[in-house]
Design a protein around this motif. Structure first.
Motif, PDB file in Angstrom:
ATOM      1  N   ASP A  70       0.830  -1.192   0.000  1.00  0.00           N
ATOM      2  CA  ASP A  70       0.000   0.000   0.000  1.00  0.00           C
ATOM      3  C   ASP A  70       0.868   1.247   0.000  1.00  0.00           C
ATOM      4  OD1 ASP A  70      -2.331  -1.429   0.029  1.00  0.00           O
ATOM      5  OD2 ASP A  70      -2.382  -1.578   2.214  1.00  0.00           O
ATOM      6  N   GLU A  71       0.435   2.269  -0.672  1.00  0.00           N
ATOM      7  CA  GLU A  71       1.183   3.522  -0.762  1.00  0.00           C
ATOM      8  C   GLU A  71       1.278   4.190   0.600  1.00  0.00           C
ATOM      9  OE1 GLU A  71       1.045   7.832  -3.083  1.00  0.00           O
ATOM     10  OE2 GLU A  71      -0.608   6.406  -3.243  1.00  0.00           O
ATOM     11  N   VAL A  72       2.472   4.714   0.918  1.00  0.00           N
ATOM     12  CA  VAL A  72       2.652   5.515   2.119  1.00  0.00           C
ATOM     13  C   VAL A  72       2.455   6.965   1.715  1.00  0.00           C
ATOM     14  CG1 VAL A  72       4.239   6.182   3.942  1.00  0.00           C
ATOM     15  CG2 VAL A  72       4.268   3.842   3.075  1.00  0.00           C
ATOM     16  N   THR A  73       1.382   7.563   2.169  1.00  0.00           N
ATOM     17  CA  THR A  73       1.003   8.885   1.671  1.00  0.00           C
ATOM     18  C   THR A  73       1.530  10.000   2.556  1.00  0.00           C
ATOM     19  OG1 THR A  73      -1.062   8.785   2.900  1.00  0.00           O
ATOM     20  CG2 THR A  73      -1.101   7.988   0.629  1.00  0.00           C
ATOM     21  N   GLY A  74       1.506  11.202   2.008  1.00  0.00           N
ATOM     22  CA  GLY A  74       1.835  12.396   2.787  1.00  0.00           C
ATOM     23  C   GLY A  74       3.311  12.684   2.919  1.00  0.00           C
ATOM     24  N   ALA A  75       4.154  11.990   2.138  1.00  0.00           N
ATOM     25  CA  ALA A  75       5.578  12.226   2.244  1.00  0.00           C
ATOM     26  C   ALA A  75       5.947  13.600   1.705  1.00  0.00           C
ATOM     27  CB  ALA A  75       6.336  11.137   1.483  1.00  0.00           C
ATOM     28  N   ALA A  76       7.133  14.051   2.118  1.00  0.00           N
ATOM     29  CA  ALA A  76       7.510  15.434   1.825  1.00  0.00           C
ATOM     30  C   ALA A  76       8.368  15.545   0.582  1.00  0.00           C
ATOM     31  CB  ALA A  76       8.273  16.020   3.015  1.00  0.00           C
ATOM     32  N   ASN A  77       7.837  16.234  -0.432  1.00  0.00           N
ATOM     33  CA  ASN A  77       8.677  16.648  -1.543  1.00  0.00           C
ATOM     34  C   ASN A  77       8.388  18.118  -1.780  1.00  0.00           C
ATOM     35  OD1 ASN A  77       6.182  16.574  -2.723  1.00  0.00           O
ATOM     36  ND2 ASN A  77       6.745  15.208  -4.401  1.00  0.00           N
ATOM     37  N   GLY A  78       8.678  18.605  -2.963  1.00  0.00           N
ATOM     38  CA  GLY A  78       8.388  20.020  -3.226  1.00  0.00           C
ATOM     39  C   GLY A  78       8.991  20.924  -2.170  1.00  0.00           C
ATOM     40  N   LEU A  79       8.205  21.894  -1.696  1.00  0.00           N
ATOM     41  CA  LEU A  79       8.706  22.848  -0.710  1.00  0.00           C
ATOM     42  C   LEU A  79       9.033  22.180   0.618  1.00  0.00           C
ATOM     43  CD1 LEU A  79       6.620  26.106  -1.184  1.00  0.00           C
ATOM     44  CD2 LEU A  79       9.053  25.760  -1.565  1.00  0.00           C
ATOM     45  N   ALA A  80       8.236  21.198   1.026  1.00  0.00           N
ATOM     46  CA  ALA A  80       8.487  20.551   2.310  1.00  0.00           C
ATOM     47  C   ALA A  80       9.823  19.821   2.303  1.00  0.00           C
ATOM     48  CB  ALA A  80       7.352  19.594   2.640  1.00  0.00           C
ATOM     49  N   GLY A  81      10.122  19.106   1.215  1.00  0.00           N
ATOM     50  CA  GLY A  81      11.398  18.424   1.119  1.00  0.00           C
ATOM     51  C   GLY A  81      12.556  19.407   1.051  1.00  0.00           C
ATOM     52  N   ALA A  82      12.382  20.470   0.276  1.00  0.00           N
ATOM     53  CA  ALA A  82      13.436  21.484   0.180  1.00  0.00           C
ATOM     54  C   ALA A  82      13.669  22.161   1.518  1.00  0.00           C
ATOM     55  CB  ALA A  82      13.063  22.518  -0.876  1.00  0.00           C
ATOM     56  N   LEU A  83      12.586  22.399   2.259  1.00  0.00           N
ATOM     57  CA  LEU A  83      12.691  23.020   3.580  1.00  0.00           C
ATOM     58  C   LEU A  83      13.603  22.198   4.468  1.00  0.00           C
ATOM     59  CD1 LEU A  83      11.618  25.025   5.803  1.00  0.00           C
ATOM     60  CD2 LEU A  83       9.806  23.384   6.200  1.00  0.00           C
ATOM     61  N   ASP A  84      13.424  20.892   4.457  1.00  0.00           N
ATOM     62  CA  ASP A  84      14.247  20.014   5.282  1.00  0.00           C
ATOM     63  C   ASP A  84      15.694  20.032   4.817  1.00  0.00           C
ATOM     64  OD1 ASP A  84      14.580  17.881   7.298  1.00  0.00           O
ATOM     65  OD2 ASP A  84      14.976  16.643   5.538  1.00  0.00           O
ATOM     66  N   ALA A  85      15.923  19.948   3.509  1.00  0.00           N
ATOM     67  CA  ALA A  85      17.280  19.909   2.970  1.00  0.00           C
ATOM     68  C   ALA A  85      18.039  21.209   3.229  1.00  0.00           C
ATOM     69  CB  ALA A  85      17.236  19.621   1.472  1.00  0.00           C
ATOM     70  N   LEU A  86      17.335  22.322   3.192  1.00  0.00           N
ATOM     71  CA  LEU A  86      17.966  23.624   3.398  1.00  0.00           C
ATOM     72  C   LEU A  86      18.133  23.967   4.869  1.00  0.00           C
ATOM     73  CD1 LEU A  86      16.017  25.629   0.682  1.00  0.00           C
ATOM     74  CD2 LEU A  86      18.494  25.289   0.707  1.00  0.00           C
ATOM     75  N   GLY A  87      17.469  23.225   5.751  1.00  0.00           N
ATOM     76  CA  GLY A  87      17.472  23.591   7.160  1.00  0.00           C
ATOM     77  C   GLY A  87      16.726  24.889   7.368  1.00  0.00           C
ATOM     78  N   ALA A  88      15.695  25.140   6.551  1.00  0.00           N
ATOM     79  CA  ALA A  88      14.940  26.385   6.611  1.00  0.00           C
ATOM     80  C   ALA A  88      13.773  26.244   7.589  1.00  0.00           C
ATOM     81  CB  ALA A  88      14.424  26.758   5.227  1.00  0.00           C
ATOM     82  N   THR A  89      13.141  27.362   7.920  1.00  0.00           N
ATOM     83  CA  THR A  89      12.006  27.356   8.841  1.00  0.00           C
ATOM     84  C   THR A  89      10.893  28.229   8.291  1.00  0.00           C
ATOM     85  OG1 THR A  89      13.036  29.169  10.072  1.00  0.00           O
ATOM     86  CG2 THR A  89      13.377  26.957  10.917  1.00  0.00           C
ATOM     87  N   VAL A  90       9.655  27.904   8.690  1.00  0.00           N
ATOM     88  CA  VAL A  90       8.515  28.766   8.379  1.00  0.00           C
ATOM     89  C   VAL A  90       8.440  29.816   9.478  1.00  0.00           C
ATOM     90  CG1 VAL A  90       6.035  28.882   7.999  1.00  0.00           C
ATOM     91  CG2 VAL A  90       7.304  26.854   7.281  1.00  0.00           C
ATOM     92  N   ILE A  91       8.558  31.085   9.129  1.00  0.00           N
ATOM     93  CA  ILE A  91       8.583  32.131  10.152  1.00  0.00           C
ATOM     94  C   ILE A  91       7.290  32.934  10.206  1.00  0.00           C
ATOM     95  CG2 ILE A  91      11.094  32.365  10.078  1.00  0.00           C
ATOM     96  CD1 ILE A  91      10.701  34.903   8.387  1.00  0.00           C
ATOM     97  N   ALA A  92       6.420  32.756   9.226  1.00  0.00           N
ATOM     98  CA  ALA A  92       5.141  33.480   9.230  1.00  0.00           C
ATOM     99  C   ALA A  92       4.189  32.798   8.252  1.00  0.00           C
ATOM    100  CB  ALA A  92       5.330  34.946   8.847  1.00  0.00           C
ATOM    101  N   GLY A  93       2.896  33.069   8.429  1.00  0.00           N
ATOM    102  CA  GLY A  93       1.899  32.504   7.535  1.00  0.00           C
ATOM    103  C   GLY A  93       1.614  31.047   7.828  1.00  0.00           C
ATOM    104  N   ALA A  94       1.109  30.336   6.844  1.00  0.00           N
ATOM    105  CA  ALA A  94       0.715  28.940   7.016  1.00  0.00           C
ATOM    106  C   ALA A  94       1.915  28.073   7.356  1.00  0.00           C
ATOM    107  CB  ALA A  94       0.030  28.430   5.752  1.00  0.00           C
ATOM    108  N   GLN A  95       1.764  27.219   8.371  1.00  0.00           N
ATOM    109  CA  GLN A  95       2.864  26.365   8.815  1.00  0.00           C
ATOM    110  C   GLN A  95       2.899  25.033   8.072  1.00  0.00           C
ATOM    111  OE1 GLN A  95       5.152  27.313  11.418  1.00  0.00           O
ATOM    112  NE2 GLN A  95       4.215  29.285  10.894  1.00  0.00           N
ATOM    113  N   ASP A  96       1.773  24.610   7.544  1.00  0.00           N
ATOM    114  CA  ASP A  96       1.677  23.297   6.904  1.00  0.00           C
ATOM    115  C   ASP A  96       2.037  23.402   5.423  1.00  0.00           C
ATOM    116  OD1 ASP A  96       1.157  20.730   6.159  1.00  0.00           O
ATOM    117  OD2 ASP A  96      -1.024  20.867   6.381  1.00  0.00           O
TER     118      ASP A  96
END
Length: 514
Positions: A21-47
């Motif tokens: 079965d597919e494991v859903t909700g994994a992080a790519n796009g901005l979420a994956g880049a956020l992790d790779a860059l060590g970046a943080t959400v500092i304002a606005g939507a957190q998800d």
């Protein structure tokens, strides 16, 4: 159809395979880049789940030209010291004349005005504003790359995947009568990184990171400790490190924290440093002041055996990292020069490039030493050294002072390391391309199959590694310093978290082979 082996479907497939079965909700796009860059959400939507970068828009122009280019699916990347861009995006969206972007990223080491964050939360609460200390170029390349790769699993999803495999996959089909398939000489970047981390984990060394209050270092330390890659010491004010870790949601349990300013080791290090540098006129008082510097303190930890290696340079210069090591750790016997290599991970192999970071205009004698050191480094990481001494000429096709220097360096390598497979002068294409080698130098033991490429000077080496990195999409790991009695490695000031993790792993491996 979870758990059904492909062997049930076709006798022609010799490799056991399973559909789960597919494991859903994994992080790519901005979420994956956020992790790779060590970046943080500092304002606005957190998800950020499900949010893709869309069109990447680099805000290197004024607002008059920028706002008409903004689309609802765009991600705008702007320099953190240009607060007017962040405010302009907010005002443009609030006016109704221009759409708000899907997300915005403030990049660079400079502080972002707090007013931007406060207003962003009020005027654009549904639009995430990200913060990264990496350069605009690094942010752009990372986000762009993450739009092309498969999703990364988070901890919860990894646990789910393990449960599915444990319950649905017949492991005996995978393990019984196992035998290698495919080409054994193929090494992908992912395979090489995995090998690095596994090798570092096995040697279990202790590495000191002097820049303990830097966010990327802290994120890398968290990852290294979590995966049990090595033991760590972070230098800096323990209270400040702990506060930053808490703000970032990172765990640093089990990591030693030392403040060089207040540590009891400072006096011990000062006395030893003053003794070592007495002939240079260094007094005990000067030594006390010098070893309070994190780079000197970390180097003294390595010298005294309190750490097995050091990694620095995410905020400090290369000179600030290397100078203390040259003063007290010094070079190995028989090595005339400290040099560097980059491990260039191409799609199907790993090449060693030296020297691309340290020595501007090495003599033939120094180039020979660099070649021998680079071959030894290649061996440390499981790469069979076949050394190409590079020039603008292959064999006897060209003449001139530069070619003569490469010929002399090649002669010295053969004299000092008679068991090493080396040839030169070679042009780059003749060194790595078998078809070109058959035409230009068919009888060479290196041409067309070189694994270690030695450049004649820093200008050539540095530009070539960057050209291969950017144009061929290679993963460049390094610079890895070589020639010191104990391992000390330098980071690029634009290093990503993954780069830091790899460099620490390399340093641990070097220490394990001392």
């Amino acid at each position: 159809m979870p758990g059904r082996s492909f062997n049930d479907l076709s006798s022609d497939i010799v490799v056991p395979a399973f559909v789960v079965d597919e494991v859903t909700g994994a992080a790519n796009g901005l979420a994956g880049a956020l992790d790779a860059l060590g970046a943080t959400v500092i304002a606005g939507a957190q998800d950020l789940s499900g949010l893709h970068a869309g069109k990447l828009l680099i805000a290197d122009m004024g607002l008059t030209n920028l706002l008409p280019e903004v689309k609802a699916d765009a991600t705008v990347v702007f320099s953190a010291d240009r607060s007017e861009i962040g405010l302009g995006l907010l005002i443009g969206g609030a006016s109704g004349r221009f759409p708000r972007p899907a997300a915005a990223i403030a990049a660079g080491p400079w502080p972002l005005a707090d007013e931007v964050r406060v207003l962003w939360n009020k005027l654009a609460p549904q639009t995430p504003l990200l913060r990264s200390v990496n350069t605009i170029e690094q942010v752009y390349l990372t986000v762009k790359n993450y739009e092309k790769v498969p999703a990364r699993l988070n901890a919860v999803q990894l646990a789910q995947a393990r449960r599915v495999v444990a319950s649905e996959v017949d492991a005996s089909l995978l393990l019984d009568n196992a035998h290698p398939i495919g080409r054994e000489d193929i090494v992908t970047p992912l395979m090489f990184e995995h090998r690095l981390l596994e090798q570092a984990r096995r040697v279990n060394k202790h590495i000191v990171l002097p820049e303990g209050t830097e966010e990327r270092i802290l994120r890398a330390a968290h990852r290294l400790a979590e995966q049990k890659i090595c033991r760590l010491t972070l230098l800096g004010d323990p209270a400040a490190i702990g506060q930053l870790a808490a703000e970032l949601g990172l765990t640093i349990d089990g990591i030693q924290l030392i403040d060089p300013q207040t540590s009891q080791l400072r006096e011990q290090f000062a006395a030893h440093y003053a003794e070592l540098r007495a002939k240079k006129g260094v007094t005990l008082e000067q030594a006390r002041e010098r070893v309070a510097d994190v780079s000197y303190f970390g180097t003294m930890m390595v010298l005294e055996g309190l750490a097995d290696g050091m990694v620095s340079g995410s905020v400090n210069t290369t000179a600030h990292t290397i100078r203390p090591a040259l003063e007290v750790i010094k070079t190995k016997p028989g090595v005339s020069v400290v040099s560097s290599v980059f491990l260039m991970c191409l799609a199907d192999r790993v090449l060693v490039f030296g020297d691309c970071a340290v020595n501007p205009n090495p003599t033939p004698d120094q180039v020979a030493d660099i070649a021998i050191s680079s071959a030894a480094t290649a061996k440390q990481f499981g790469i069979e050294p076949k050394v190409a001494m590079l020039s603008y000429s292959t064999g006897t096709s060209g003449t001139g002072p530069d070619v003569e220097q490469t010929i002399e360096a090649t002669r010295l390598v053969r004299q000092r390391a008679p068991g090493l497979i080396v040839d030169g002068p070679l042009q780059y294409d003749a060194a790595v391309d078998a078809a070109v080698a058959r035409t230009k130098l068919p009888d060479s033991p290196v041409a067309g199959q070189a694994t270690v490429l030695i450049f004649p000077d820093l200008q050539t080496g540095n530009n070539t590694y960057k050209a291969v990195q950017r144009s061929a999409g290679a993963l460049a790991i390094g610079p890895v310093l070589q020639g010191l009695n104990k391992p000390v490695n330098d980071l690029s000031r634009g290093a990503l978290v993954a780069d830091i993790v790899n460099t620490v792993a390399i340093t641990a491996i070097q220490a394990g082979l001392e």
